[in-house]
Motif scaffolding. Structure first.
Motif, PDB file in Angstrom:
ATOM      1  N   GLN A  94       0.828  -1.209   0.000  1.00  0.00           N
ATOM      2  CA  GLN A  94       0.000   0.000   0.000  1.00  0.00           C
ATOM      3  C   GLN A  94       0.867   1.267   0.000  1.00  0.00           C
ATOM      4  OE1 GLN A  94      -2.716  -0.365   3.305  1.00  0.00           O
ATOM      5  NE2 GLN A  94      -3.722  -2.176   2.447  1.00  0.00           N
ATOM      6  N   ILE A  95       1.927   1.236  -0.787  1.00  0.00           N
ATOM      7  CA  ILE A  95       2.845   2.368  -0.924  1.00  0.00           C
ATOM      8  C   ILE A  95       2.885   2.771  -2.389  1.00  0.00           C
ATOM      9  CG2 ILE A  95       5.215   3.183  -0.618  1.00  0.00           C
ATOM     10  CD1 ILE A  95       5.568   0.950   1.475  1.00  0.00           C
ATOM     11  N   GLU A  96       2.697   4.044  -2.643  1.00  0.00           N
ATOM     12  CA  GLU A  96       2.812   4.564  -4.004  1.00  0.00           C
ATOM     13  C   GLU A  96       4.271   4.899  -4.294  1.00  0.00           C
ATOM     14  OE1 GLU A  96       1.575   8.492  -6.663  1.00  0.00           O
ATOM     15  OE2 GLU A  96       0.809   8.255  -4.618  1.00  0.00           O
ATOM     16  N   ALA A  97       4.780   4.375  -5.389  1.00  0.00           N
ATOM     17  CA  ALA A  97       6.171   4.631  -5.775  1.00  0.00           C
ATOM     18  C   ALA A  97       6.198   5.443  -7.061  1.00  0.00           C
ATOM     19  CB  ALA A  97       6.920   3.323  -5.963  1.00  0.00           C
ATOM     20  N   ARG A 115      16.631   4.442  -8.928  1.00  0.00           N
ATOM     21  CA  ARG A 115      17.389   5.469  -8.188  1.00  0.00           C
ATOM     22  C   ARG A 115      16.488   6.688  -8.025  1.00  0.00           C
ATOM     23  NH1 ARG A 115      20.925   9.833  -9.034  1.00  0.00           N
ATOM     24  NH2 ARG A 115      20.488   9.840 -11.267  1.00  0.00           N
ATOM     25  N   GLY A 116      16.564   7.317  -6.852  1.00  0.00           N
ATOM     26  CA  GLY A 116      15.763   8.504  -6.595  1.00  0.00           C
ATOM     27  C   GLY A 116      14.266   8.234  -6.589  1.00  0.00           C
ATOM     28  N   VAL A 117      13.853   7.152  -5.900  1.00  0.00           N
ATOM     29  CA  VAL A 117      12.436   6.773  -5.853  1.00  0.00           C
ATOM     30  C   VAL A 117      11.710   7.606  -4.794  1.00  0.00           C
ATOM     31  CG1 VAL A 117      10.803   4.878  -5.653  1.00  0.00           C
ATOM     32  CG2 VAL A 117      13.167   4.422  -6.361  1.00  0.00           C
ATOM     33  N   LYS A 118      10.632   8.228  -5.164  1.00  0.00           N
ATOM     34  CA  LYS A 118       9.781   8.935  -4.203  1.00  0.00           C
ATOM     35  C   LYS A 118       8.639   8.009  -3.818  1.00  0.00           C
ATOM     36  CE  LYS A 118      10.840  13.664  -5.660  1.00  0.00           C
ATOM     37  NZ  LYS A 118      12.002  13.294  -6.472  1.00  0.00           N
ATOM     38  N   GLU A 128      12.172   9.768   0.111  1.00  0.00           N
ATOM     39  CA  GLU A 128      12.910   9.507  -1.125  1.00  0.00           C
ATOM     40  C   GLU A 128      13.966   8.448  -0.861  1.00  0.00           C
ATOM     41  OE1 GLU A 128      15.618  11.734  -4.557  1.00  0.00           O
ATOM     42  OE2 GLU A 128      14.048  12.838  -3.497  1.00  0.00           O
ATOM     43  N   ILE A 129      13.979   7.430  -1.706  1.00  0.00           N
ATOM     44  CA  ILE A 129      14.926   6.331  -1.587  1.00  0.00           C
ATOM     45  C   ILE A 129      16.033   6.541  -2.616  1.00  0.00           C
ATOM     46  CG2 ILE A 129      15.238   3.840  -1.806  1.00  0.00           C
ATOM     47  CD1 ILE A 129      12.311   3.524  -0.931  1.00  0.00           C
TER      48      ILE A 129
END
Length: 338
Positions: free
Chosen positions: A115-118, A245-248, A258-259
């Motif tokens: 249940q996480i929007e990427a 890379r740089g996943v919000k 931000e990952i």
């Protein structure tokens, strides 16, 4: 007849035959627009249409109800994850094959099941440019080049457009290495100008104003280093993977994080890499909470900090349920968990 689509106003029209990659003013708003062969334009349009359909179908397949007591524990079945990038013929140092919706899809499914929007920037893993090469060069002799990075970051943050390096106090070997790096970076357009005054032994650099270059010097270089190191280990182990890379990421309560770098290996093993070039100790509690929310084991939740010594990294890893590494330790740590 050739065709063009204006990127400013969206107007589409046919035009007279022109050379490939020509530009003409848009008939509606006069914005310069690239001209394409009609068949080529239609092929690309169809490709994007079917890619969007595949993504929608995959997201529907992954939209399974999570267990109410522990939504993090639920994960997509391996059968729901499509084949990712094959490694046998992939040149990880010079490829755009990773910068696709399909390549990111397994990771998107993994987040959706929790249940996480990427939100992905596909181009952030395109290695056809020079950023990954420059990051590797910086990491190979960070003890020498770290001061250059500090000077450049300071200049950007204080709105200076130039950096001068005095090499006279360095050994001949170090001075030559630093000068060669600056000349190489200029040839790759990471510096706007480069000039070496041989008598004074001074390197004069003009900084680029492009946001992507500034972001690279202000810390993005470590993300590129972490990404390329991860890809190298995945290729050595011949793993099937999805990387980003740089996943919000947006959680159900609208919390936004931000990952820096992440991969999903064999459809089920997440690898998280947080990249830090400055002080980060005040953020340790945030990392612990994020690790718990994502449900990632501490061996696979890695904090790569450029300024840590081996002893500091080992000590912090023993104190917290996180894995701390420096530049030299990252490859070995990834090898152990893949």
């Amino acid at each position: 007849m050739p065709i063009y689509r204006c990127n400013k106003c969206g107007f589409i029209a046919e035009t007279v035959p022109l050379l490939p990659d020509s530009k003409i003013p848009c008939a509606r708003c006069a914005h310069p627009s690239s001209v394409y062969d009609t068949v080529f334009f239609a092929e690309k349009l169809v490709e994007k249409y079917f890619a969007a359909l595949r993504e929608i179908e995959a997201l529907k397949a992954a939209d399974q109800p999570a267990a109410p007591a522990n939504p993090i524990a639920s994960s997509p079945a391996p059968s729901a994850i499509p084949p990712a990038v094959p490694l046998d013929q992939l040149n990880i140092h010079n490829t755009s094959q990773l910068a696709t919706t399909e390549q990111h899809l397994p990771l998107q499914q993994w987040f959706a099941a929790r249940q996480i929007e990427a939100r992905f920037d596909h181009a952030a893993v395109d290695t056809t440019g020079f950023f990954d090469d420059a990051a590797r060069a910086l990491s190979d002799n960070f003890a020498l080049y770290g001061e250059l990075l500090n000077r450049i970051r300071w200049a950007y943050r204080n709105s200076h457009s130039n950096v001068n390096l005095e090499l006279a106090n360095l050994s001949q070997k170090d001075a030559q290495a630093l000068n060669n790096l600056c000349r190489q970076f200029h040839s790759h357009s990471l510096f706007a100008t480069y000039r070496y005054q041989k008598v004074e032994k001074i390197v004069r650099l003009g900084l680029q104003t492009a946001p992507t270059v500034r972001q690279f010097f202000e810390g993005g270089w470590l993300e590129w280093f972490a990404l390329i190191t991860l890809l190298e280990q995945l290729k050595i182990k011949n793993r099937v993977f999805s990387c980003a890379r740089g996943v919000k990421v947006v959680f159900a309560n609208d919390d936004l994080h931000e990952i820096d770098v992440m991969a999903l290996v064999n459809g089920q093993t997440p690898i998280y890499i947080e990249c830090k070039t400055g002080e980060f100790r005040r953020e340790i509690d945030k990392f612990l909470r994020l690790k718990k929310r994502l449900g990632i084991p501490h061996q696979q939740f890695i904090i790569c900090a450029s300024d840590l010594s081996d002893e500091q990294a080992t000590g912090l890893s023993a104190m917290y349920e996180l894995t701390f590494v420096n530049l030299k330790m990252l490859a070995d740590k990834l090898q152990a968990v893949l």
